[in-house]
Motif scaffolding. Structure first.
Motif, PDB file in Angstrom:
ATOM      1  N   SER A   1      47.159  58.291  41.816  1.00  0.00           N
ATOM      2  CA  SER A   1      48.482  58.284  41.148  1.00  0.00           C
ATOM      3  C   SER A   1      49.179  59.676  41.428  1.00  0.00           C
ATOM      4  CB  SER A   1      48.356  58.407  39.651  1.00  0.00           C
ATOM      5  OG  SER A   1      47.683  59.639  39.060  1.00  0.00           O
ATOM      6  N   GLY A   2      48.494  60.597  42.187  1.00  0.00           N
ATOM      7  CA  GLY A   2      49.013  62.028  42.612  1.00  0.00           C
ATOM      8  C   GLY A   2      48.778  62.952  41.514  1.00  0.00           C
ATOM      9  N   GLU A   3      47.926  62.669  40.603  1.00  0.00           N
ATOM     10  CA  GLU A   3      47.631  63.625  39.456  1.00  0.00           C
ATOM     11  C   GLU A   3      46.572  64.657  40.182  1.00  0.00           C
ATOM     12  OE1 GLU A   3      47.105  62.622  35.362  1.00  0.00           O
ATOM     13  OE2 GLU A   3      47.432  60.428  36.376  1.00  0.00           O
ATOM     14  N   PHE A   4      45.797  64.221  40.787  1.00  0.00           N
ATOM     15  CA  PHE A   4      44.410  65.005  41.151  1.00  0.00           C
ATOM     16  C   PHE A   4      44.760  65.060  42.637  1.00  0.00           C
ATOM     17  CE2 PHE A   4      41.967  62.809  37.535  1.00  0.00           C
ATOM     18  CZ  PHE A   4      42.470  63.536  36.821  1.00  0.00           C
ATOM     19  N   ARG A   5      44.317  66.229  43.339  1.00  0.00           N
ATOM     20  CA  ARG A   5      43.996  66.299  44.639  1.00  0.00           C
ATOM     21  C   ARG A   5      42.846  65.768  45.298  1.00  0.00           C
ATOM     22  NH1 ARG A   5      40.389  70.382  45.691  1.00  0.00           N
ATOM     23  NH2 ARG A   5      39.397  71.250  43.937  1.00  0.00           N
ATOM     24  N   PRO A   6      42.963  65.264  46.345  1.00  0.00           N
ATOM     25  CA  PRO A   6      42.014  64.554  47.123  1.00  0.00           C
ATOM     26  C   PRO A   6      40.570  65.379  47.100  1.00  0.00           C
ATOM     27  CG  PRO A   6      43.694  64.441  48.576  1.00  0.00           C
ATOM     28  CD  PRO A   6      44.099  65.375  47.492  1.00  0.00           C
ATOM     29  N   VAL A   7      39.352  65.049  46.555  1.00  0.00           N
ATOM     30  CA  VAL A   7      38.310  65.188  46.333  1.00  0.00           C
ATOM     31  C   VAL A   7      37.097  64.394  46.735  1.00  0.00           C
ATOM     32  CG1 VAL A   7      39.014  66.908  44.661  1.00  0.00           C
ATOM     33  CG2 VAL A   7      37.962  64.813  43.921  1.00  0.00           C
ATOM     34  N   ASP A   8      36.022  65.047  46.955  1.00  0.00           N
ATOM     35  CA  ASP A   8      34.615  64.211  46.842  1.00  0.00           C
ATOM     36  C   ASP A   8      34.594  63.666  45.744  1.00  0.00           C
ATOM     37  OD1 ASP A   8      31.999  63.082  47.294  1.00  0.00           O
ATOM     38  OD2 ASP A   8      31.630  64.431  48.857  1.00  0.00           O
ATOM     39  N   VAL A   9      34.757  62.315  45.427  1.00  0.00           N
ATOM     40  CA  VAL A   9      34.644  61.745  43.968  1.00  0.00           C
ATOM     41  C   VAL A   9      33.007  61.781  43.572  1.00  0.00           C
ATOM     42  CG1 VAL A   9      34.556  59.760  42.519  1.00  0.00           C
ATOM     43  CG2 VAL A   9      36.493  60.434  44.175  1.00  0.00           C
ATOM     44  N   HIS A  10      32.249  61.730  44.460  1.00  0.00           N
ATOM     45  CA  HIS A  10      30.700  61.529  44.174  1.00  0.00           C
ATOM     46  C   HIS A  10      30.143  62.851  43.681  1.00  0.00           C
ATOM     47  CE1 HIS A  10      26.677  60.284  44.100  1.00  0.00           C
ATOM     48  NE2 HIS A  10      26.093  61.496  44.819  1.00  0.00           N
ATOM     49  N   CYS A  11      30.660  64.244  44.362  1.00  0.00           N
ATOM     50  CA  CYS A  11      30.152  65.580  43.837  1.00  0.00           C
ATOM     51  C   CYS A  11      30.916  65.876  42.407  1.00  0.00           C
ATOM     52  CB  CYS A  11      30.747  66.459  44.992  1.00  0.00           C
ATOM     53  SG  CYS A  11      29.693  66.234  46.562  1.00  0.00           S
ATOM     54  N   VAL A  12      32.214  65.512  42.464  1.00  0.00           N
ATOM     55  CA  VAL A  12      32.905  65.805  41.073  1.00  0.00           C
ATOM     56  C   VAL A  12      32.309  65.228  39.892  1.00  0.00           C
ATOM     57  CG1 VAL A  12      35.114  65.881  40.042  1.00  0.00           C
ATOM     58  CG2 VAL A  12      35.329  66.250  42.457  1.00  0.00           C
ATOM     59  N   VAL A  13      31.828  63.872  40.114  1.00  0.00           N
ATOM     60  CA  VAL A  13      31.242  63.171  38.904  1.00  0.00           C
ATOM     61  C   VAL A  13      29.821  63.852  38.783  1.00  0.00           C
ATOM     62  CG1 VAL A  13      29.583  61.219  38.499  1.00  0.00           C
ATOM     63  CG2 VAL A  13      31.963  60.772  39.479  1.00  0.00           C
ATOM     64  N   HIS A  14      29.145  64.455  39.456  1.00  0.00           N
ATOM     65  CA  HIS A  14      27.931  65.131  39.406  1.00  0.00           C
ATOM     66  C   HIS A  14      28.299  66.587  38.654  1.00  0.00           C
ATOM     67  CE1 HIS A  14      25.870  62.296  41.567  1.00  0.00           C
ATOM     68  NE2 HIS A  14      24.863  62.601  41.003  1.00  0.00           N
ATOM     69  N   SER A  15      29.486  67.184  39.035  1.00  0.00           N
ATOM     70  CA  SER A  15      29.836  68.567  38.543  1.00  0.00           C
ATOM     71  C   SER A  15      30.131  68.319  37.082  1.00  0.00           C
ATOM     72  CB  SER A  15      30.893  69.015  39.475  1.00  0.00           C
ATOM     73  OG  SER A  15      30.693  69.301  40.839  1.00  0.00           O
ATOM     74  N   ILE A  16      30.793  67.205  36.921  1.00  0.00           N
ATOM     75  CA  ILE A  16      30.888  67.079  35.357  1.00  0.00           C
ATOM     76  C   ILE A  16      29.703  66.633  34.569  1.00  0.00           C
ATOM     77  CG2 ILE A  16      32.261  65.103  33.615  1.00  0.00           C
ATOM     78  CD1 ILE A  16      34.386  64.781  36.194  1.00  0.00           C
ATOM     79  N   VAL A  17      28.789  65.892  34.992  1.00  0.00           N
ATOM     80  CA  VAL A  17      27.829  65.371  34.151  1.00  0.00           C
ATOM     81  C   VAL A  17      26.730  66.395  34.141  1.00  0.00           C
ATOM     82  CG1 VAL A  17      26.104  63.547  34.008  1.00  0.00           C
ATOM     83  CG2 VAL A  17      28.368  62.989  34.697  1.00  0.00           C
ATOM     84  N   LEU A  18      26.388  66.918  35.233  1.00  0.00           N
ATOM     85  CA  LEU A  18      24.972  67.662  34.940  1.00  0.00           C
ATOM     86  C   LEU A  18      25.067  68.976  33.775  1.00  0.00           C
ATOM     87  CD1 LEU A  18      23.800  67.610  38.674  1.00  0.00           C
ATOM     88  CD2 LEU A  18      23.151  66.357  36.766  1.00  0.00           C
ATOM     89  N   PRO A  19      26.038  69.389  34.015  1.00  0.00           N
ATOM     90  CA  PRO A  19      26.228  70.572  32.682  1.00  0.00           C
ATOM     91  C   PRO A  19      26.171  69.941  31.322  1.00  0.00           C
ATOM     92  CG  PRO A  19      27.608  71.054  34.443  1.00  0.00           C
ATOM     93  CD  PRO A  19      27.372  69.697  34.675  1.00  0.00           C
ATOM     94  N   LEU A  20      26.706  68.773  31.162  1.00  0.00           N
ATOM     95  CA  LEU A  20      26.522  68.036  29.963  1.00  0.00           C
ATOM     96  C   LEU A  20      25.504  67.571  29.625  1.00  0.00           C
ATOM     97  CD1 LEU A  20      30.244  66.384  30.182  1.00  0.00           C
ATOM     98  CD2 LEU A  20      29.441  68.578  28.825  1.00  0.00           C
ATOM     99  N   VAL A  21      24.395  67.139  30.610  1.00  0.00           N
ATOM    100  CA  VAL A  21      23.052  66.520  30.398  1.00  0.00           C
ATOM    101  C   VAL A  21      22.312  67.652  29.954  1.00  0.00           C
ATOM    102  CG1 VAL A  21      21.141  65.875  31.806  1.00  0.00           C
ATOM    103  CG2 VAL A  21      23.292  64.505  32.097  1.00  0.00           C
ATOM    104  N   MET A  22      22.456  69.103  30.899  1.00  0.00           N
ATOM    105  CA  MET A  22      21.767  70.095  30.408  1.00  0.00           C
ATOM    106  C   MET A  22      21.967  70.767  28.886  1.00  0.00           C
ATOM    107  SD  MET A  22      19.527  70.742  32.447  1.00  0.00           S
ATOM    108  CE  MET A  22      18.900  71.952  31.502  1.00  0.00           C
ATOM    109  N   LEU A  23      23.285  70.357  28.544  1.00  0.00           N
ATOM    110  CA  LEU A  23      23.514  70.832  27.015  1.00  0.00           C
ATOM    111  C   LEU A  23      22.736  69.756  26.151  1.00  0.00           C
ATOM    112  CD1 LEU A  23      25.463  72.453  25.164  1.00  0.00           C
ATOM    113  CD2 LEU A  23      27.159  70.576  25.187  1.00  0.00           C
ATOM    114  N   CYS A  24      22.624  68.682  26.366  1.00  0.00           N
ATOM    115  CA  CYS A  24      21.946  67.744  25.582  1.00  0.00           C
ATOM    116  C   CYS A  24      20.464  68.190  25.572  1.00  0.00           C
ATOM    117  CB  CYS A  24      21.882  66.208  25.962  1.00  0.00           C
ATOM    118  SG  CYS A  24      23.585  65.478  25.807  1.00  0.00           S
ATOM    119  N   VAL A  25      20.006  68.509  26.763  1.00  0.00           N
ATOM    120  CA  VAL A  25      18.276  69.042  26.877  1.00  0.00           C
ATOM    121  C   VAL A  25      18.408  70.281  25.994  1.00  0.00           C
ATOM    122  CG1 VAL A  25      16.770  69.773  28.526  1.00  0.00           C
ATOM    123  CG2 VAL A  25      18.009  67.984  28.965  1.00  0.00           C
ATOM    124  N   HIS A  26      19.364  70.980  26.062  1.00  0.00           N
ATOM    125  CA  HIS A  26      19.362  72.591  25.289  1.00  0.00           C
ATOM    126  C   HIS A  26      19.347  72.186  23.814  1.00  0.00           C
ATOM    127  CE1 HIS A  26      21.124  75.910  23.477  1.00  0.00           C
ATOM    128  NE2 HIS A  26      20.513  76.605  24.437  1.00  0.00           N
TER     129      HIS A  26
END
Length: 221
Positions: free
Chosen positions: A159-184
């Protein structure tokens, strides 16, 4: 003599039926609590039955093994939530930014505030000893969850809202800190450790906001 109606359920019978209907969920609650506290290997089925207030034989009427209980814990506590998120994303007609902000903040806040957060700690701590847990988690949670978040990111790129990025890497950048929050929550967060406390909801909102600002094709001042 007053006539009776044998087909009419008694109050005791109704209570008994409700109790039976609630039993599978109570067994899952007990299993998850013990899996998180003691570990999967150290938890015995008789411990789960005792905590749920039933006999070991009754447990086996609903679940065939400890592995079956774990499978249902993951399915009922996490997989169904991902399916709900997919339905919300499919019905959303606004921007990708709005979708990600509301869906991700709501999903992770609800997960963290429920016993579902314990499943993340369980998987992280047990997967090396029980590889089958990793395979189950991948199929039931990791792949569907990544596809859901990836589809929202791709929607914003298209849609042009987001700049072109490596989607796979961004998914992990979002998820991993939140997984660690649950572990914490179920490790250091469960102890009275100075300097280790945090407000989880504030962290979730700040984290998602940081990601969305980084994705924005035209960042706002």
């Amino acid at each position: 003599m007053t006539a009776t109606t044998p087909d009419a359920p008694t109050p005791a019978g109704s209570s008994h039926q409700r109790r039976k209907a609630e039993r599978p969920s109570e067994l899952l609650d007990a299993a998850l609590q013990l899996f998180v506290e003691k570990g999967f290997a150290a938890t015995k089925t008789e411990d789960i039955a005792r905590l749920a207030g039933v006999s070991k034989g009754t447990l086996y009427l609903y679940y065939t093994s400890k592995e079956d209980l774990l499978r249902e814990v993951i399915s009922q506590r996490v997989s169904t939530r991902i399916a709900d998120g997919m339905a919300r994303a499919a019905a959303h007609e606004g921007s990708a930014t709005e979708l990600m902000r509301t869906l991700l903040v709501d999903w992770w806040t609800q997960t963290l505030e429920s016993d579902a957060s314990g499943v993340f700690k369980l998987v992280v701590s047990e997967v090396r000893n029980f590889p089958e847990i990793g395979a189950l988690w991948t199929d039931e949670v990791a792949l569907p969850g990544s596809q859901l978040i990836g589809s929202m990111i791709q929607r914003g790129i298209d849609s042009g809202e987001f700049r072109p990025v490596d989607v796979h890497c961004v998914v992990h950048s979002i998820v991993l800190p939140l997984v660690m929050l649950c572990v914490h929550r179920h490790s250091l967060g469960a102890c009275d450790c100075p300097g280790m406390s945090m407000e989880p909801q504030d962290f979730i909102r700040a984290h998602i906001d940081l990601v969305l600002r980084g994705l924005a094709a035209h960042p706002q001042p």
